[in-house]
Design a protein around this motif. Structure first.
Motif, PDB file in Angstrom:
ATOM      1  N   ASN A   1     -33.423  52.916  -3.800  1.00  0.00           N
ATOM      2  CA  ASN A   1     -32.057  52.715  -4.308  1.00  0.00           C
ATOM      3  C   ASN A   1     -31.882  51.306  -4.852  1.00  0.00           C
ATOM      4  N   THR A   2     -32.422  50.327  -4.130  1.00  0.00           N
ATOM      5  CA  THR A   2     -32.261  48.931  -4.544  1.00  0.00           C
ATOM      6  C   THR A   2     -32.930  48.689  -5.896  1.00  0.00           C
ATOM      7  N   LEU A   3     -34.146  49.227  -6.045  1.00  0.00           N
ATOM      8  CA  LEU A   3     -34.865  49.019  -7.315  1.00  0.00           C
ATOM      9  C   LEU A   3     -34.141  49.715  -8.465  1.00  0.00           C
ATOM     10  N   VAL A   4     -33.741  50.973  -8.233  1.00  0.00           N
ATOM     11  CA  VAL A   4     -33.029  51.711  -9.293  1.00  0.00           C
ATOM     12  C   VAL A   4     -31.757  50.965  -9.667  1.00  0.00           C
ATOM     13  N   PHE A   5     -31.009  50.566  -8.653  1.00  0.00           N
ATOM     14  CA  PHE A   5     -29.742  49.882  -8.915  1.00  0.00           C
ATOM     15  C   PHE A   5     -29.981  48.577  -9.659  1.00  0.00           C
ATOM     16  N   SER A   6     -30.927  47.793  -9.169  1.00  0.00           N
ATOM     17  CA  SER A   6     -31.153  46.470  -9.741  1.00  0.00           C
ATOM     18  C   SER A   6     -31.569  46.567 -11.208  1.00  0.00           C
ATOM     19  N   VAL A   7     -32.542  47.421 -11.488  1.00  0.00           N
ATOM     20  CA  VAL A   7     -33.056  47.523 -12.864  1.00  0.00           C
ATOM     21  C   VAL A   7     -31.980  48.100 -13.786  1.00  0.00           C
TER      22      VAL A   7
END
Lengths: 412, 288
Positions: free
Chosen positions: B69-75
């Motif tokens: 979730n963090t990677l998807v959100f961040s990118v």
């Protein structure tokens, strides 16, 4: 240069004086914010009227922040607080670590505290000496709209099967009112909503041997009933917290709520906020294979072992929990008392019609498990309950996985 | 020369350097030690457990979900914010009638506290009473399960972040656009380059360092996402909006599992360093 030095000196002096002022208080209390903070503030004002020379420092903190500050202060033996407010689920951790002083060392506990509430102030629970006193008699109640029930020919639900039937009947009419509402947000909210059902079905979170036991057949049945109730709840109940539950009841969007807390009830009878004035009946949670099992949510206060003002803390605690002060707090703020006599006081009952039922719920109240890692266990259970709620796992798988993870946490 | 001697320079810098070193190195060393230990915070016990904390995290479906979730959100949030910021910056680089009034309105969300933003959007997202669903219903469309559809919730949180922080990218890129020398643009115009070609081959390469800077800053910030999730969804429904920061916060400050929290923080730091290195490398390349 001189100007800069003077400024630095003045700043240093004022900071030192500020720190000295905190140190100089005759009593430092760490409590909650919101209504609990108001109650403490009012009590401090009354106490100071009788003790004008006493300087009392009152800190009003949000739930999470209060826990963090207390644990860090007590673990580090910092002596930052004399009198501390704790949620009953923290009690085992605080008492077993020796962070709270024995209140019965010098004299016994006097007064008519409700037994179930005082029992969880004792360590070991119900048997040992009291390390805190119950100050807020919170208990999860059940509420139903008696006007709607009458309209649909339904009677007071005494068990969870009756709740399901009533919810189904009301929802089937499709007139904008759903059958039931509860807090579905993951973590503490969904667990709090689920526990009265879980216990009533005979579920046990941790068995006597200290092992996780949430995935028993009774537990699975309870979760299946809970999931069935979701069909008759408003859409989005998965992320409902207290505000949404209150809105749903007060706007007649739901006919029943699995869980209402005493501080929510007055607004239901307030015509400025509610469309269901005097329509909601507030009762103890229904039973099933076991009797009614309302969940206790007692706020307690204890004297820190490392308190710098132990005597002052004990004296203020005695005043705070006195019947006179509790009556005043109930009348002024609606703060739920912990003494039987206040619940039967004519003035109090005249103002809060549901107080006799609340006393009944408190008397039969059930505390959450007395384990040190309850916060973590509750969070794990809440995670898996919600996965079941949103359909990612079935009831059995959710509870099996929760059980494994809870066991691992308990073994740490 | 500002300082009379090297000794004077060192003696002036030493207190601040030491303070900074202690304040930075102590927590980092504690995290490193804790990450490889079982820590009983209340009982003040620590026991070396090797890589057990890391193994437990990798085996934890909730932790892996939080990383994803963090990677998807961040990118996604960073690229959307920078993309929209670029569009707005190009618009505001030109003159138009209400520009003076529009500029404060565009940057207004950035000035609000995140908790206020979250409270506003939580009310707007309400399924029954929310402004967004009321608007959809009044247009004859179906209401949307903004925060409780597991496949949509993360994007709903992202929308709030985009609303609040696009202005930051916009301001950075606008500053870059306004520093592009006018004679270069004029020369391209004289050579007959169309609007799109001028933008693609002249303006865009010249503002690339600002675009990458905005991407770097937004990626760092979105990677730490905590408050919006905490206020809007609490990480749910299910695990659909749980982030690394939220996971570490819960382990560290709710459960006082300092070993697991430290191991999680170390892994988060590693991922953040890798992401930042990519941007920084591109940024230096673009500048040179």
């Amino acid at each position: 240069m001189l100007k800069h030095s003077s400024l630095t000196l003045a700043l240093t002096a004022s900071m030192a004086l500020g720190a000295a002022a905190v140190q100089a208080a005759d009593l430092v209390i760490a409590g909650r914010d919101g209504i609990y903070g108001k109650a403490l503030e009012e009590s401090v004002a009354r106490y100071q009227a009788a003790h004008p020379d006493m300087d009392i420092e009152l800190l009003k903190l949000p739930y999470g922040s209060l826990y963090e500050k207390l644990v860090i202060s007590m673990r580090e033996n910092a002596g930052a607080y004399d009198l501390v407010m704790i949620d009953d689920t923290w009690a085992t951790e605080f008492m077993s670590n020796g962070w709270l002083a024995n209140l019965e060392e010098q004299s016994g506990i006097t007064g008519d505290f409700i037994t179930a509430a005082l029992d969880i102030s004792r360590y070991p629970v119900g048997q040992g000496p009291a390390y805190s006193l119950p100050v807020v008699g919170n208990v999860a109640m059940f509420t139903y709209n008696k006007s709607l029930f009458k309209e649909f020919g339904l009677t007071r639900p005494d068990n969870w099967e009756a709740v399901k039937t009533a919810a189904k009947t009301i929802s089937a009419k499709n007139n904008g009112t759903t059958g039931v509402v509860f807090r579905g947000q993951k973590g503490n909210p969904i667990v709090t909503g689920f526990l009265p059902l879980f216990w009533a079905h005979g579920g046990v979170i941790v068995d006597d041997g200290g092992k996780a036991h949430v995935n028993s057949d009774q537990g699975v049945q309870a979760l299946e009933s809970f999931l069935e109730l979701k069909q008759y709840a408003p859409r989005g109940v998965e992320v409902y917290n207290s505000t949404e539950v209150r809105d749903a009841i007060q706007q007649r969007k739901a006919a029943m709520a699995i869980e209402v807390w005493p501080s929510w009830v007055p607004s239901m009878d307030d015509p400025d906020q509610s469309k269901v004035v005097r329509e909601m009946e507030v009762i103890a949670a229904p039973g099933q294979v076991k009797g009614s099992s309302p969940m206790l949510g007692i706020w307690q206060m204890g004297v820190a072992t490392d308190a710098k003002h132990d005597k002052a803390a004990r004296e203020f605690l005695e005043f705070l929990t006195s019947a006179e002060n509790q009556k005043q707090l109930a009348i002024d703020l609606g703060l739920p008392p912990t003494r039987r006599s206040v619940y039967t006081d004519a003035d109090v009952v005249a103002k809060y019609r549901w107080y006799p039922n609340q006393l009944d719920a408190l008397e039969h109240g059930k505390p959450r498990p007395r384990i040190e890692r309850w916060n973590e266990v509750e969070s794990i259970l809440g995670d898996y309950l919600q996965l079941a709620m949103i359909g990612e796992l079935d009831a059995r798988t959710a509870l099996d996985q929760a059980n494994r993870k809870i066991d691992r946490a308990l073994k740490r | 020369m500002l300082f009379r001697s090297r000794l004077q320079l060192i003696s002036l810098m030493l207190p601040a350097t030491l303070l900074l070193a202690v304040l930075t190195l102590y927590p980092i060393s504690q995290i490193l030690i804790n990450a490889f230990s079982y820590v009983d915070y209340a009982g003040a016990e620590r026991q070396f457990v090797g890589l057990d904390n890391f193994a437990e995290l990798i085996d934890d479906w909730f932790f892996i979900g939080a990383v994803e979730n963090t990677l998807v959100f961040s990118v996604m949030a960073s690229f959307v914010q920078v993309g929209l910021g670029l569009l707005l910056a190009v618009l505001f680089d030109r003159e138009f009638p209400v520009k003076r009034f529009a500029l404060p309105i565009v940057i207004y969300p950035m000035m609000l506290s995140t908790l206020v933003c979250s409270a506003i959007w939580r009310a707007w997202y309400h399924y029954d009473f929310g402004f967004l669903n009321n608007a959809l219903v009044s247009l004859g469309l179906s209401p949307v399960e903004w925060l409780f559809d597991p496949s949509l919730a993360l994007f709903s949180v992202m929308l709030v972040d985009v609303w609040q922080w696009t202005p930051m990218s916009f301001l950075i890129i606008l500053a870059g656009l306004q520093s592009v020398p006018a004679d270069i643009k004029d020369a391209a115009l004289t050579d007959g380059a169309s609007g799109w070609r001028r933008f693609r081959y002249i303006t865009l390469p010249l503002v690339m360092p600002q675009i990458l800077l905005a991407l770097l800053l937004r990626s760092i910030d979105t990677f730490k996402l905590f408050d919006k999730v905490y206020a809007l969804t609490g990480g749910g429904p299910g695990n659909s909006t749980s982030t690394l920061s939220l996971f570490i916060y819960k382990q560290g400050f709710k459960f006082f599992n300092l070993g697991l929290a430290s191991a999680g923080a170390l892994m988060m730091l590693l991922i953040a360093c890798l992401l930042s290195a990519v941007y920084a490398w591109r940024y230096v390349g673009a500048k040179s």
